[in-house]
Design an enzyme around this catalytic site. Sequence first.
Site, PDB file in Angstrom:
ATOM      1  N   LYS A 102      16.224  -4.421  -5.264  1.00  0.00           N
ATOM      2  CA  LYS A 102      16.222  -3.059  -4.722  1.00  0.00           C
ATOM      3  C   LYS A 102      17.324  -2.193  -5.340  1.00  0.00           C
ATOM      4  O   LYS A 102      17.095  -1.031  -5.675  1.00  0.00           O
ATOM      5  CB  LYS A 102      16.390  -3.090  -3.196  1.00  0.00           C
ATOM      6  CG  LYS A 102      15.202  -3.670  -2.439  1.00  0.00           C
ATOM      7  CD  LYS A 102      13.993  -2.765  -2.485  1.00  0.00           C
ATOM      8  CE  LYS A 102      12.887  -3.306  -1.594  1.00  0.00           C
ATOM      9  NZ  LYS A 102      11.662  -2.468  -1.674  1.00  0.00           N
ATOM     10  N   LYS A 122       0.429  -8.347  -7.875  1.00  0.00           N
ATOM     11  CA  LYS A 122      -0.347  -8.267  -6.647  1.00  0.00           C
ATOM     12  C   LYS A 122      -0.578  -6.826  -6.221  1.00  0.00           C
ATOM     13  O   LYS A 122       0.112  -5.904  -6.656  1.00  0.00           O
ATOM     14  CB  LYS A 122       0.365  -9.031  -5.529  1.00  0.00           C
ATOM     15  CG  LYS A 122       1.660  -8.406  -5.052  1.00  0.00           C
ATOM     16  CD  LYS A 122       2.243  -9.198  -3.890  1.00  0.00           C
ATOM     17  CE  LYS A 122       3.494  -8.522  -3.340  1.00  0.00           C
ATOM     18  NZ  LYS A 122       4.060  -9.243  -2.192  1.00  0.00           N
ATOM     19  N   LYS A 143       1.547  -1.367  -1.798  1.00  0.00           N
ATOM     20  CA  LYS A 143       1.635   0.066  -1.490  1.00  0.00           C
ATOM     21  C   LYS A 143       2.453   0.809  -2.550  1.00  0.00           C
ATOM     22  O   LYS A 143       2.055   1.850  -3.049  1.00  0.00           O
ATOM     23  CB  LYS A 143       2.276   0.280  -0.120  1.00  0.00           C
ATOM     24  CG  LYS A 143       1.558  -0.381   1.044  1.00  0.00           C
ATOM     25  CD  LYS A 143       2.275  -0.067   2.343  1.00  0.00           C
ATOM     26  CE  LYS A 143       1.790  -0.936   3.491  1.00  0.00           C
ATOM     27  NZ  LYS A 143       2.219  -2.337   3.337  1.00  0.00           N
TER      28      LYS A 143
END
Length: 329
Positions: A111, A194, A197
């Site tokens: 992140k 994969k 969102k």
Amino acid sequence: MDTVVSGIRSTGNLHLGNYFGALRNFISMQHENRCFFFIADYHSLTTHPDPASLHGNVRNVLTEYLGAGLDPEVSSIYIQSDVPEVTELYLLLNMHAYIGELQRTASFKDKIRKHNDNVNAGLLTYPVLMAADILMHRADCVPVGKDQEQHLEMTRKYARRFNTIYGVDFFPECQAYRFNGEPIKVPGLDGNGKMGKSEGNGIYLVDSDADIRKKVMKALTDGGPTEPNMPMCEGVKNLFTMLSIVSDKEVYDHFLASYNDCTIRYGDLKKQLAEDIIKVVAPIRERIADIQSDDDYLRRVVRLGAEKARESAAATVKEVRRIMGFKPF
């Protein structure tokens, strides 16, 4: 009967990866275990969502949980922020969570590499809040994907650490819930990893038939095989993976054979894939639309879920406070 806890962040709509990766299994699992399913609106705050959209996102996930088949009479389905006990347990667990171990988590490092302008304390202590979500129900099992296994191991670490520090055997060391067979990983339409969102490569449970057809027809492929049985590029491989999930075996075998003998037409494959996805999504989408318009029902669901979750959580926090030395006068 095991206690099972699972949550999903309230950052938008659910996609086919959510459905085939977990939700479809939850529907049967809820009848065999004591299940808590929650919508993690506190977790979503690490990315500073728009306050105007937060409630709508929670509502979307709730209706899609219900539309996919979760039963609020059987399971506890609740919104994380409706259970204040989770924040108290989060605070108490933070007293035994160390900066170094939090900084070393793969998700935190990923992140800060991608969003180094928003490295907040909530992001750093994300695994502790996740542990509080699990430990407040003293869960035995948690359905997790590969990317969450380190967080689950940290939850076990916090459980062991608490038990060791206070000389108790209070928190169980939860294990990953294993469905029958390997978990299904639904690929994205862009040929990369994969479905997700944030990647913008998904087909959602609320997508219209037209949107599904449009998205599938734009999926990444190549120029087609030039020799029999040649390896597939990642985009084509992803299409075949999706075909294996939603289509009949005969359909899959037909297109695989045509790929291997170099007669395949990707347009035909995509058209078939889109129609088979629509067969899965359309009934769910209709149930979601019915539930979405029933405010009274949604209020009953969240009230019932909060009551059941708080009963479980309050008992845990009460005992944790006692163990840690908090006593009434």
